[in-house]
Design an enzyme around this catalytic site. Structure first.
Site, PDB file in Angstrom:
ATOM      1  N   ASN B 271       0.808  -1.215   0.000  1.00 16.13           N
ATOM      2  CA  ASN B 271       0.000   0.000   0.000  1.00 16.13           C
ATOM      3  C   ASN B 271       0.840   1.263   0.000  1.00 16.13           C
ATOM      4  O   ASN B 271       0.357   2.337  -0.354  1.00 16.13           O
ATOM      5  CB  ASN B 271      -0.922   0.003   1.228  1.00 16.13           C
ATOM      6  CG  ASN B 271      -2.346  -0.381   0.831  1.00 16.13           C
ATOM      7  OD1 ASN B 271      -3.007   0.349   0.119  1.00 16.13           O
ATOM      8  ND2 ASN B 271      -2.779  -1.553   1.273  1.00 16.13           N
ATOM      9  N   ASN B 296      -8.163  -8.906   1.688  1.00 14.13           N
ATOM     10  CA  ASN B 296      -8.987  -7.787   1.244  1.00 14.13           C
ATOM     11  C   ASN B 296     -10.315  -8.239   0.633  1.00 14.13           C
ATOM     12  O   ASN B 296     -10.598  -9.434   0.538  1.00 14.13           O
ATOM     13  CB  ASN B 296      -8.203  -6.901   0.270  1.00 14.13           C
ATOM     14  CG  ASN B 296      -7.808  -7.667  -0.985  1.00 14.13           C
ATOM     15  OD1 ASN B 296      -8.471  -8.625  -1.377  1.00 14.13           O
ATOM     16  ND2 ASN B 296      -6.718  -7.248  -1.615  1.00 14.13           N
ATOM     17  N   CYS B 358      -7.385  -0.712   8.713  1.00 16.16           N
ATOM     18  CA  CYS B 358      -6.971  -1.553   7.595  1.00 16.16           C
ATOM     19  C   CYS B 358      -6.475  -0.583   6.540  1.00 16.16           C
ATOM     20  O   CYS B 358      -5.552   0.177   6.816  1.00 16.16           O
ATOM     21  CB  CYS B 358      -8.101  -2.437   7.116  1.00 16.16           C
ATOM     22  SG  CYS B 358      -9.680  -1.587   6.924  1.00 16.16           S
ATOM     23  N   ASP B 360      -8.807   1.590   4.293  1.00 19.57           N
ATOM     24  CA  ASP B 360      -9.672   2.755   4.437  1.00 19.57           C
ATOM     25  C   ASP B 360     -10.450   2.737   5.745  1.00 19.57           C
ATOM     26  O   ASP B 360     -11.130   3.695   6.085  1.00 19.57           O
ATOM     27  CB  ASP B 360     -10.638   2.843   3.254  1.00 19.57           C
ATOM     28  CG  ASP B 360      -9.902   3.242   1.983  1.00 19.57           C
ATOM     29  OD1 ASP B 360      -9.008   4.107   2.068  1.00 19.57           O
ATOM     30  OD2 ASP B 360     -10.206   2.683   0.921  1.00 19.57           O
ATOM     31  N   TRP B 362     -13.048   0.852   6.617  1.00 23.53           N
ATOM     32  CA  TRP B 362     -14.505   0.681   6.597  1.00 23.53           C
ATOM     33  C   TRP B 362     -14.932  -0.760   6.333  1.00 23.53           C
ATOM     34  O   TRP B 362     -16.114  -1.046   6.297  1.00 23.53           O
ATOM     35  CB  TRP B 362     -15.173   1.642   5.614  1.00 23.53           C
ATOM     36  CG  TRP B 362     -14.582   1.681   4.223  1.00 23.53           C
ATOM     37  CD1 TRP B 362     -14.168   0.635   3.477  1.00 23.53           C
ATOM     38  CD2 TRP B 362     -14.369   2.853   3.435  1.00 23.53           C
ATOM     39  NE1 TRP B 362     -13.707   1.058   2.275  1.00 23.53           N
ATOM     40  CE2 TRP B 362     -13.819   2.421   2.202  1.00 23.53           C
ATOM     41  CE3 TRP B 362     -14.596   4.225   3.627  1.00 23.53           C
ATOM     42  CZ2 TRP B 362     -13.488   3.325   1.183  1.00 23.53           C
ATOM     43  CZ3 TRP B 362     -14.274   5.109   2.608  1.00 23.53           C
ATOM     44  CH2 TRP B 362     -13.710   4.666   1.399  1.00 23.53           C
ATOM     45  N   ASP B 363     -13.986  -1.649   6.127  1.00 22.68           N
ATOM     46  CA  ASP B 363     -14.360  -3.053   5.927  1.00 22.68           C
ATOM     47  C   ASP B 363     -13.841  -3.920   7.077  1.00 22.68           C
ATOM     48  O   ASP B 363     -14.549  -4.215   8.014  1.00 22.68           O
ATOM     49  CB  ASP B 363     -13.817  -3.568   4.595  1.00 22.68           C
ATOM     50  CG  ASP B 363     -14.494  -2.905   3.417  1.00 22.68           C
ATOM     51  OD1 ASP B 363     -15.728  -2.829   3.444  1.00 22.68           O
ATOM     52  OD2 ASP B 363     -13.803  -2.467   2.491  1.00 22.68           O
ATOM     53  N   ARG B 364     -12.572  -4.296   6.992  1.00 22.82           N
ATOM     54  CA  ARG B 364     -12.002  -5.148   8.038  1.00 22.82           C
ATOM     55  C   ARG B 364     -12.042  -4.468   9.393  1.00 22.82           C
ATOM     56  O   ARG B 364     -12.268  -5.107  10.428  1.00 22.82           O
ATOM     57  CB  ARG B 364     -10.557  -5.495   7.666  1.00 22.82           C
ATOM     58  CG  ARG B 364     -10.486  -6.477   6.524  1.00 22.82           C
ATOM     59  CD  ARG B 364      -9.092  -6.551   5.952  1.00 22.82           C
ATOM     60  NE  ARG B 364      -8.862  -5.489   4.971  1.00 22.82           N
ATOM     61  CZ  ARG B 364      -7.882  -5.519   4.078  1.00 22.82           C
ATOM     62  NH1 ARG B 364      -7.028  -6.520   4.049  1.00 22.82           N
ATOM     63  NH2 ARG B 364      -7.727  -4.534   3.210  1.00 22.82           N
ATOM     64  N   LYS B 400     -19.281   0.751   3.119  1.00 25.22           N
ATOM     65  CA  LYS B 400     -19.898   1.148   1.852  1.00 25.22           C
ATOM     66  C   LYS B 400     -20.929   0.124   1.374  1.00 25.22           C
ATOM     67  O   LYS B 400     -20.702  -0.626   0.420  1.00 25.22           O
ATOM     68  CB  LYS B 400     -18.818   1.335   0.796  1.00 25.22           C
ATOM     69  CG  LYS B 400     -17.783   2.377   1.218  1.00 25.22           C
ATOM     70  CD  LYS B 400     -17.082   2.992   0.038  1.00 25.22           C
ATOM     71  CE  LYS B 400     -16.239   2.007  -0.716  1.00 25.22           C
ATOM     72  NZ  LYS B 400     -15.696   2.577  -1.960  1.00 25.22           N
ATOM     73  N   ARG B 404     -20.616  -2.284  -1.757  1.00 23.04           N
ATOM     74  CA  ARG B 404     -20.330  -3.678  -1.450  1.00 23.04           C
ATOM     75  C   ARG B 404     -21.471  -4.605  -1.869  1.00 23.04           C
ATOM     76  O   ARG B 404     -21.267  -5.746  -2.239  1.00 23.04           O
ATOM     77  CB  ARG B 404     -20.079  -3.853   0.051  1.00 23.04           C
ATOM     78  CG  ARG B 404     -18.859  -3.122   0.577  1.00 23.04           C
ATOM     79  CD  ARG B 404     -17.563  -3.774   0.132  1.00 23.04           C
ATOM     80  NE  ARG B 404     -16.425  -2.949   0.554  1.00 23.04           N
ATOM     81  CZ  ARG B 404     -15.761  -2.119  -0.249  1.00 23.04           C
ATOM     82  NH1 ARG B 404     -16.092  -2.025  -1.529  1.00 23.04           N
ATOM     83  NH2 ARG B 404     -14.765  -1.398   0.206  1.00 23.04           N
TER      84      ARG B 404
END
EC number: 3.1.3.95
Lengths: 598, 586
Positions: B271, B296, B358, B360, B362-364, B400, B404
């Site tokens: 990244n 991811n 993670c 951004d 907003w997921d993990r 999101k 998603r």
């Protein structure tokens, strides 16, 4: 330091201190089959096994009663035998025909001793076709035998007649299934050794079927592989799932289940009789017959019935316990987890039918444990004959009595005799569905301690069930008591109407305004009726005294009350299996109270 | 084309869903052949409304009913052409987001397929046709308003905030600081608004570290954010370093701050090439960084795809376990749970405060913080608590959902789609399996949430972030899923639930204890007879009812009994012996 005796079993080393008052037992588990082979080379004789010295401090009578608990004659009677088609045969008395069979055997009425003996000569180890399960409702039966000595072309008239006799003993069907539980390849290989399978051309009206269950060596290796997976300290996802899959264990379990399902369907849906065999008819045949019986017969899903089932299909029909579980120093290639697999099949069924079994997982695990432990005599020896020669019943104790005594621990709180699942045949899809067969954590991971005790839903169920039962008993006692009071009252009323004068009680306070039952009940409702506090008790008492004195000669009001009570007692408790009260103290109390009232 | 539902049965079942008349209208009503993957072709009558596709079997021996909200559809394809021969080879093939496919065979003549295709495309993908999503048309009324369930101020107050070290800030009121964060944030008391703005420049998408949860006793916290913008050159930001140190200092007894980077180490390094990165030890002296190796969104998407391959329509048979292994789904579940356990353990032991990010955030990050909070705080294990948890950590913090899930969007191959939220719910289910008495809700609750994640009947899971939702006036114009659930809570209750305050749950994330959620992933397979209601739950409920009835009747008998004793004829010598007996039952 303590002096004691060391006992070795296939899974445990047991150390028993000799100090007479303690007899403390230390069990060390060797949950790995390979490691124990080396361990028990010294054990050569049955007499050295633990069960011959195990003494649960029961007298002779109790021991004998223990052995009587499971009675196969009773079981055949329960199936409805003997009848017009089946009879008890004495052909095997003193084990004359087959030494690995029991003496008590049911055969078709039309099968003469000549046919049986002839057939037995054509069967491996003379294990001729005999009845395992009989279905009263449609006369279909499950019979078991060993493989025929057919080689490539041999025939035997008596054996053919024997199969015909079995078919004809079921008037509802014009054919007989013959299920060979081996893979076809194995069966064909056996032909080279003069054994083999039934040729459909030689036997009229049979439908022959292979169901590929692997042999004891494959199963032994499979368990070994699975145990290796279980012993991994912290397996990765791949290690675990690949290991489990490669062990093939669940695939084998499924094969056994599929065979059982096939037979259960043949019996229940097609109404056809089935003859089951493998090679010698004491491993796969025992598995398959007992699974099928379990699917077909609700009785075998009860505690007692399950014991009977194992007694019948495994112990009496000569499953070679001593060889399979290596209780004595024997050939390590004879060891195989055959009955373990059956117990696991039962567990898999319990997972799919949670309400169908009277017993729980613990029951299965304890049976499995004692098959290896040699603490009880049930699973000793390879046949009934050997057991009789060793006088097992006189010298050891029965596991069934032990389990039965502690049956409270083994009850499944979900079991309901009236549940649709519990009645009749358990229907499983025949189509393959591997994902339904799960890894048995409770058995193979039972020594793994989690970070904290897992919560068990069953514990909750048991608790509520017990509470409900207790309440039910209280309710019954109270209802009974009310009834008695009522009778007393009626009598008194009669007496009183003769005297036409209400009895007076002195020594109580005279102030009263609760003359009518209506007032009274209104009064009581204001009390917190379920308060355990002493104060309420007192006030309730005072109230009663008040009322005792406040005699009410109004008979009509009385009869109102009575009818109300009757209504209540009509609503008898429904749907509860009432285990004998452990808490009989309360019942006695209420009886006394009734007496006093009377 | 619009007409009232014709058959009584049909109208009944539509009414059952309590969707008020007038909000839906029948668009198509025709006979088709549903090619059932389990039972072969079945002739049926299909009704398509602007909300759902509904099919009822016309064959007497089949009671099949299909009821598919159009929001579930991810792809519609025509199969067979004008020249195709063979039975049932001409029709539509529909791929759904909930792990099933539907196939309909139609007659070639009369444009019947074209009509159905066009209608379905229009209403399943309204965004591509400038149509509103169904949630905005839905006029269902419930007796509770689910939108009031989550009030951030109340929730933070419940946690004991603000306090000496943490303050509530409205700096993001107009979403100027960070457009994907909620308006209301909890930040260290000692960080000024100016500090926050500076930190925001150094965090991906301005998602600065903010508080998610604070331990009621030891006051360690879970903080969430996105990755720092370190880049290849190893940029530094004094304010960001200072800010993390301020977070550490809110808890004086610890000298380290723990940073959990949810990604695998290599991903975090990679990244850097796109300007991201992670907090290095040399720069952040008082922090220790751990990678949690969670993959991811693309890896997760592919993994679920493989799960679908082995369970639908036919369950892979010959090598079930190794096929299951090859999906890696359970392995991902294990990693997510293991990560959350580590976070929870740090905080509950008071070892240190924890920062989770993670890329951004907003997921993990949402998975980890919400699961850790579920383990730590029993409040979130109640029905309303769980709703608040989802509303807070997922919806308000900008998971999101629109991207998603792809609500109303026809681009089925969009690389932004990923089953991150499903994975979270799966983890919750795994926990509920291991702790059957710890959760107020049952399996049905979780499945209902997942069903409406796709259905577009409610506004709850629409849009990517709070700012977009506010712009669309979602709370005013749509109904909340929690309205449906909270107005009928009994259906979703776990009878074994026993409230335990302050109990931390540590699930075992070992392979032997994780299993595939068969009742969800294989539920379309008729072999999975979902025993509804669950026999164990059912039995327990019955026993509870029986117990209550016995108690009631005992009380009644008690009354009758006492009344009897009031009779003058009863022996006067014994009341004192009788009454205590009756009372001691209780």
């Amino acid at each position: 330091a303590a002096l004691g005796t060391l006992y070795l079993t296939a899974t445990h080393v047991i150390f028993v201190e000799t100090a007479p008052d303690t007899r403390k037992e230390t069990w060390v588990c060797l949950f790995s089959m390979s490691s124990c082979h080396i361990m028990f080379v010294s054990l050569m004789k049955y007499e050295e096994l633990y069960c011959f010295s195990f003494n649960p401090k029961l007298d002779r009578e109790e021991r004998e009663q223990g052995w009587m608990l499971v009675n196969l004659s009773e079981e055949y009677k329960r199936m409805g035998l003997p009848n017009d088609y089946w009879q008890l045969s004495d052909v095997n008395r003193e084990y004359r025909v087959c030494d690995s069979y029991p003496t008590e055997l049911y055969v078709p009425k039309s099968a003469t001793a000549h046919i049986i003996v002839g057939s037995s000569k054509f069967r491996s180890r003379r294990r001729f076709p005999a009845l395992s399960y009989y279905c009263k409702d449609n006369h279909a039966s499950i019979c078991r035998s060993s493989q025929p000595l057919s080689g490539f072309s041999a025939r035997c008239l008596e054996d053919e007649q024997m199969l015909q006799a079995i078919r004809k003993a079921n008037p509802g069907s014009d054919f007989l299934y013959v299920v060979d539980t081996r893979p076809k390849l194995n069966a064909m290989a056996n032909r080279a050794a003069g054994k083999g399978y039934e040729n459909e051309d030689n036997y009229s009206n049979i439908k022959f079927q292979f169901i590929g269950i692997e042999n004891i060596h494959v199963m032994r290796n499979s368990l070994q592989k699975m145990l290796e997976v279980c012993e991994l300290k912290s397996p990765s996802m791949s290690d675990f799932l690949w290991g489990l899959e490669n062990s093939g264990w669940l695939r084998h379990i499924k094969a056994i289940m599929d065979a059982g399902i096939f037979i259960a369907k043949a019996v229940s849906e097609e109404g056809a009789s089935v003859l089951v065999h493998c090679s010698d008819g004491w491993d796969r045949t025992a598995q398959v017959c007992s699974v099928a019986s379990l699917l077909l017969e609700p009785h075998y899903r009860t505690l007692k019935g399950f014991m009977v089932l194992i007694e019948k299909d495994w112990i009496s029909f000569g499953h070679k316990f001593t060889h399979r579980y290596g209780n004595l120093d024997g050939d390590p290639r004879e060891i195989s987890p055959v009955i373990d697999q059956f117990l696991e099949c039962v567990w898999q069924l319990m997972e799919q039918f949670p309400c169908a079994f009277e017993f729980n997982e613990r029951f299965l695990i304890h049976i499995q444990h004692h098959i290896y432990s040699c603490q009880f005599g049930n699973f000793l020896c390879n046949s009934q004959k050997e057991r009789q020669e060793l006088k097992i019943q006189e010298r050891t104790y029965s596991l069934w009595a032990h389990l039965w005594k502690n049956r409270v621990d083994y009850l499944n709180p979900l079991f309901r005799a009236d549940h649709s699942q519990t009645r009749g045949v358990l229907h499983l899809p025949t189509a393959p569905c591997n994902f339904m067969y799960k890894f048995w954590n409770g058995m193979y991971n039972r020594f793994e301690k989690g970070l904290q005790p897992r919560q068990s839903v069953t514990d909750y169920l048991v608790a509520v069930k017990e509470e409900t039962q207790q309440l039910e008993e209280e309710l019954e006692a109270l209802e009974e008591r009310l009834e008695k009071i009522q009778k007393v009252q009626l009598n008194r009323t009669k007496v009183r109407s003769k005297q036409s004068e209400p009895s007076k009680h002195s020594g109580f306070s005279t102030s009263d305004n609760t003359n009518t039952p209506q007032d009274y009940s209104g009064n009581v409702k204001s009390f917190p009726s379920r308060s355990p506090s002493q104060g309420d008790e007192d006030s309730a008492l005072i109230l009663t005294q008040d009322n005792l004195k406040s005699s009410d000669p109004d008979l009509s009001a009385n009869s109102d009350q009575e009818s109300g009570v009757e209504d209540l007692s009509c609503r008898s408790p429904s749907g509860g299996e009432c285990v004998p009260s452990e808490d009989s103290g309360k019942d006695r109390d209420s009886d006394e109270a009734v007496f006093l009232t009377a | 084309m619009a007409s009232a539902p014709t058959s009584k049965y049909n109208s009944h079942s539509l009414e059952n869903e309590s969707i008020k008349r007038g909000t839906f209208f029948i668009l198509i009503d025709k006979e088709v052949i549903y090619i059932c993957p389990f039972n072969g072709p079945i002739k049926g009558r299909v009704y398509i409304t602007n909300y759902r596709l509904y099919l009822r079997s016309l064959e007497t021996d089949s009671a099949l009913i299909l009821d598919v909200p159009l929001g579930v559809i991810s792809r519609i394809e025509k199969m067979g052409g004008a020249t195709s021969r063979g039975e049932n080879s001409y029709g539509l093939d529909i791929t759904c987001k909930d792990l099933r496919n539907l196939r309909f065979a139609l007659k070639q003549e009369g444009h019947s397929r074209r009509d159905m295709f066009e209608i379905l495309t229009r209403y399943a993908f309204p965004l591509a046709h400038s149509l509103p999503i169904f949630a905005f048309l839905n006029e269902e009324k419930f007796n509770v308003d689910g939108w009031t369930v989550y009030n951030p101020v109340e929730e933070y107050r419940r946690q004991g905030l603000p306090n000496h070290h943490w303050r509530i800030t409205f700096i993001n009121k107009c979403y100027k600081l960070c457009d994907t964060y909620p308006a209301l944030l909890v930040v260290p008391y000692r960080a000024s608004d100016e500090d926050l703005r500076r930190v925001a420049t150094f965090r991906s998408r301005n998602r600065i570290p903010v508080l998610s949860w604070i331990h009621p006793e030891n006051k360690t916290v879970i903080v969430r954010c996105s990755q720092p913008l370190v880049g290849m050159s190893g940029k530094r930001n004094k304010e960001d370093e200072r800010y993390l140190d301020v977070i550490r200092e809110t808890n004086r007894q610890v000298n380290k701050l723990t940073i959990y980077d949810a990604r695998p180490n290599v991903n975090a390094v990679a990244n850097k090439a796109t300007g991201g990165g992670y907090e290095s030890d040399d720069v952040y002296h008082n922090a220790e960084l751990f990678f949690l190796d969670i993959h991811n969104i693309h890896v997760m998407r592919e993994s679920l795809k493989k799960v679908k391959d082995i369970v639908y329509p036919n369950v892979e048979e010959s090598h079930w376990l190794s096929s299951l292994e090859s999906t890696h789904w359970l392995e991902h579940i294990k990693l997510v749970l293991t990560g959350a356990i580590q976070v929870a353990d740090r905080v509950s032991s008071g070892k240190s405060s924890v920062v989770v990010h993670c890329s951004d955030g907003w997921d993990r990050t949402a998975q980890l913080t919400s699961l850790a909070m579920l383990m730590l705080d029993s409040f979130y294990r109640s029905i309303e608590g769980f709703e608040i948890l989802v509303q807070k950590e997922w919806i308000s913090f900008g998971h999101k959902f629109a991207s998603r899930i792809g609500h109303g969007d026809k681009n089925h191959a969009d690389a932004d789609r990923s089953p991150i939220f499903l994975q979270f719910i799966d983890c919750v289910w795994q926990m509920s399996k291991q702790f059957p008495t710890a959760f107020e809700f049952n399996e049905r609750f979780l499945i209902t949430i997942l069903d409406h994640l796709y259905s577009c009947r409610f506004g709850t899971f629409l849009y990517n972030c709070e700012s977009a939702r506010e712009k669309q006036k979602v709370t005013e114009r749509t109904v909340s899923l929690w309205s449906l659930i909270n107005s009928n809570k009994d259906k979703f209750k776990n009878p074994f639930y026993t409230k335990e305050i302050n109990r931390v749950l540590y699930p075992v994330a070992s392979m032997r204890h994780l299993e595939l959620w068969v009742n969800y992933y294989i539920r379309w397979n008729p072999r999975i007879k979902q025993q509804q209601p669950n026999p164990v739950e059912q039995r327990y409920i019955e026993l509870l009812a029986l117990r209550d009835e016995y108690i009631k009747r005992l009380d009644e008998l008690q009354l009758a009994n006492s009344a009897k004793l009031s009779d003058p004829s009863a022996s006067p010598s014994s009341p004192s012996q009788m009454m205590p007996h009756v009372q001691t039952h209780f």
